[in-house]
Scaffold this motif. Structure first.
Motif, PDB file in Angstrom:
ATOM      1  N   GLY A 194       0.792  -1.227   0.000  1.00 34.94           N
ATOM      2  CA  GLY A 194       0.000   0.000   0.000  1.00 34.94           C
ATOM      3  C   GLY A 194       0.822   1.273   0.000  1.00 34.94           C
ATOM      4  O   GLY A 194       0.253   2.369   0.084  1.00 34.94           O
ATOM      5  N   THR A 195       2.136   1.157  -0.104  1.00 34.43           N
ATOM      6  CA  THR A 195       2.969   2.344  -0.212  1.00 34.43           C
ATOM      7  C   THR A 195       3.158   2.720  -1.674  1.00 34.43           C
ATOM      8  O   THR A 195       2.892   1.929  -2.584  1.00 34.43           O
ATOM      9  CB  THR A 195       4.345   2.133   0.453  1.00 34.43           C
ATOM     10  N   VAL A 196       3.605   3.955  -1.877  1.00 33.23           N
ATOM     11  CA  VAL A 196       3.794   4.520  -3.208  1.00 33.23           C
ATOM     12  C   VAL A 196       5.206   5.091  -3.289  1.00 33.23           C
ATOM     13  O   VAL A 196       5.672   5.727  -2.334  1.00 33.23           O
ATOM     14  CB  VAL A 196       2.772   5.647  -3.478  1.00 33.23           C
ATOM     15  N   THR A 197       5.882   4.881  -4.402  1.00 31.18           N
ATOM     16  CA  THR A 197       7.185   5.507  -4.608  1.00 31.18           C
ATOM     17  C   THR A 197       6.994   6.916  -5.140  1.00 31.18           C
ATOM     18  O   THR A 197       6.319   7.130  -6.154  1.00 31.18           O
ATOM     19  CB  THR A 197       8.051   4.704  -5.584  1.00 31.18           C
ATOM     20  N   MET A 198       7.601   7.886  -4.449  1.00 27.16           N
ATOM     21  CA  MET A 198       7.576   9.285  -4.856  1.00 27.16           C
ATOM     22  C   MET A 198       9.010   9.756  -5.118  1.00 27.16           C
ATOM     23  O   MET A 198       9.966   9.246  -4.530  1.00 27.16           O
ATOM     24  CB  MET A 198       6.941  10.139  -3.764  1.00 27.16           C
TER      25      MET A 198
ATOM     26  N   PRO B  63       3.164   5.715   2.598  1.00 32.12           N
ATOM     27  CA  PRO B  63       1.836   5.109   2.563  1.00 32.12           C
ATOM     28  C   PRO B  63       0.899   5.922   1.670  1.00 32.12           C
ATOM     29  O   PRO B  63       0.922   7.160   1.684  1.00 32.12           O
ATOM     30  CB  PRO B  63       1.383   5.151   4.027  1.00 32.12           C
ATOM     31  N   TYR B  64       0.065   5.233   0.911  1.00 35.39           N
ATOM     32  CA  TYR B  64      -0.833   5.926  -0.012  1.00 35.39           C
ATOM     33  C   TYR B  64      -1.712   6.942   0.711  1.00 35.39           C
ATOM     34  O   TYR B  64      -1.888   8.074   0.234  1.00 35.39           O
ATOM     35  CB  TYR B  64      -1.709   4.930  -0.784  1.00 35.39           C
ATOM     36  N   MET B  65      -2.277   6.583   1.859  1.00 36.63           N
ATOM     37  CA  MET B  65      -3.172   7.497   2.557  1.00 36.63           C
ATOM     38  C   MET B  65      -2.421   8.720   3.077  1.00 36.63           C
ATOM     39  O   MET B  65      -2.982   9.822   3.135  1.00 36.63           O
ATOM     40  CB  MET B  65      -3.899   6.771   3.700  1.00 36.63           C
TER      41      MET B  65
ATOM     42  N   LEU C 290      -5.774   1.648   0.980  1.00 34.24           N
ATOM     43  CA  LEU C 290      -6.702   2.430   1.782  1.00 34.24           C
ATOM     44  C   LEU C 290      -6.477   2.249   3.291  1.00 34.24           C
ATOM     45  O   LEU C 290      -7.046   3.005   4.091  1.00 34.24           O
ATOM     46  CB  LEU C 290      -8.132   2.045   1.420  1.00 34.24           C
ATOM     47  N   SER C 291      -5.652   1.304   3.664  1.00 35.17           N
ATOM     48  CA  SER C 291      -5.349   1.109   5.085  1.00 35.17           C
ATOM     49  C   SER C 291      -3.920   1.511   5.428  1.00 35.17           C
ATOM     50  O   SER C 291      -3.549   1.536   6.591  1.00 35.17           O
ATOM     51  CB  SER C 291      -5.563  -0.358   5.486  1.00 35.17           C
ATOM     52  N   ALA C 292      -3.104   1.820   4.382  1.00 31.50           N
ATOM     53  CA  ALA C 292      -1.690   2.146   4.637  1.00 31.50           C
ATOM     54  C   ALA C 292      -1.547   3.552   5.195  1.00 31.50           C
ATOM     55  O   ALA C 292      -2.300   4.454   4.844  1.00 31.50           O
ATOM     56  CB  ALA C 292      -0.904   2.024   3.334  1.00 31.50           C
TER      57      ALA C 292
END
Length: 214
Positions: free
Chosen positions: A71-75, A164-166, A212-214
């Motif tokens: 649920g993580t995103v690379t930025m 985390p996406y959130m 949605l939970s990260a």
């Protein structure tokens, strides 16, 4: 000029056709490898005569939101010259005339984030500032990520992080992430994740739950 097939929204179906701008020729004022600036004598939809200048980038903007299984995103962070400030963005780049934007964004994901992806889904196809430019951007979500070597452009000093996406969604809302491709794609990803929770959307249910939970 980039000609894109117009898709009308449902509410426009029975409306009469609106009057259009008319161009009576063009003059190229500036041209370089990245853009041209054109000047047009025009007639406005009201019938008024005017002089219109348009910035026409030669690249199509391309971006990807890389979604990890947890649920993580690379930025990616870098300093941007035009605004003279630091910017946090998803991996992005430009597809030169004649290159498929999907090929371009796969390259940019490798170069900027050191990632490849097994799965892709189109998220957005946008006009970025349609009063002064015909610049277009296409964005994707990608998952099934694997690491590879980064290879930034000679002018780039990049920092890559996983968030985390959130948290990313909150930082977009707070104004800490301002890049238009990233902002739009992050919001689009939220909708796509919500519709995927019961298996009806484009993302795997497990990935949507992790986002949605990260």
């Amino acid at each position: 000029m980039k000609i894109i097939e117009q898709i009308d929204p449902v509410w426009a179906k029975d409306l009469p056709q609106a009057p259009k701008w008319q161009s009576h020729g063009q003059e190229v004022l500036i041209e370089n490898p990245w853009m041209r600036v054109t000047r047009h004598p025009v007639t406005a939809p009201t019938g008024m005569k005017a002089d219109y200048w348009v910035v026409r980038p030669k690249n199509i903007g391309a971006g990807v939101l890389p979604l990890h299984d947890d649920g993580t995103v690379t930025m990616v962070g870098q300093h941007r010259f035009a605004l003279m400030r630091y910017s946090w963005e998803m991996p992005e780049g430009g597809a030169p005339e004649g290159e498929d934007p999907f090929d371009a964004i796969q390259r940019e994901l490798k170069e900027e984030a050191g990632l490849t992806a097994r799965h892709w889904v189109a998220a957005l196809d946008m006009d970025l500032s349609n009063s002064t430019t015909d610049e277009r951007a296409m964005c994707w979500l990608a998952w099934g990520l694997e690491e590879t070597e980064v290879d930034p452009d000679p002018t780039e000093v990049l920092v890559s992080v996983r968030v985390p996406y959130m948290t990313l969604l909150e930082e977009v809302g707070r104004g800490a992430v301002r890049d238009s491709l990233t902002v739009a794609t992050v919001y689009r990803a939220y909708h796509m994740a919500q519709t995927s929770l019961n298996g009806d959307g484009p993302l795997p249910c497990e990935l949507a739950q992790a986002m949605l939970s990260a």
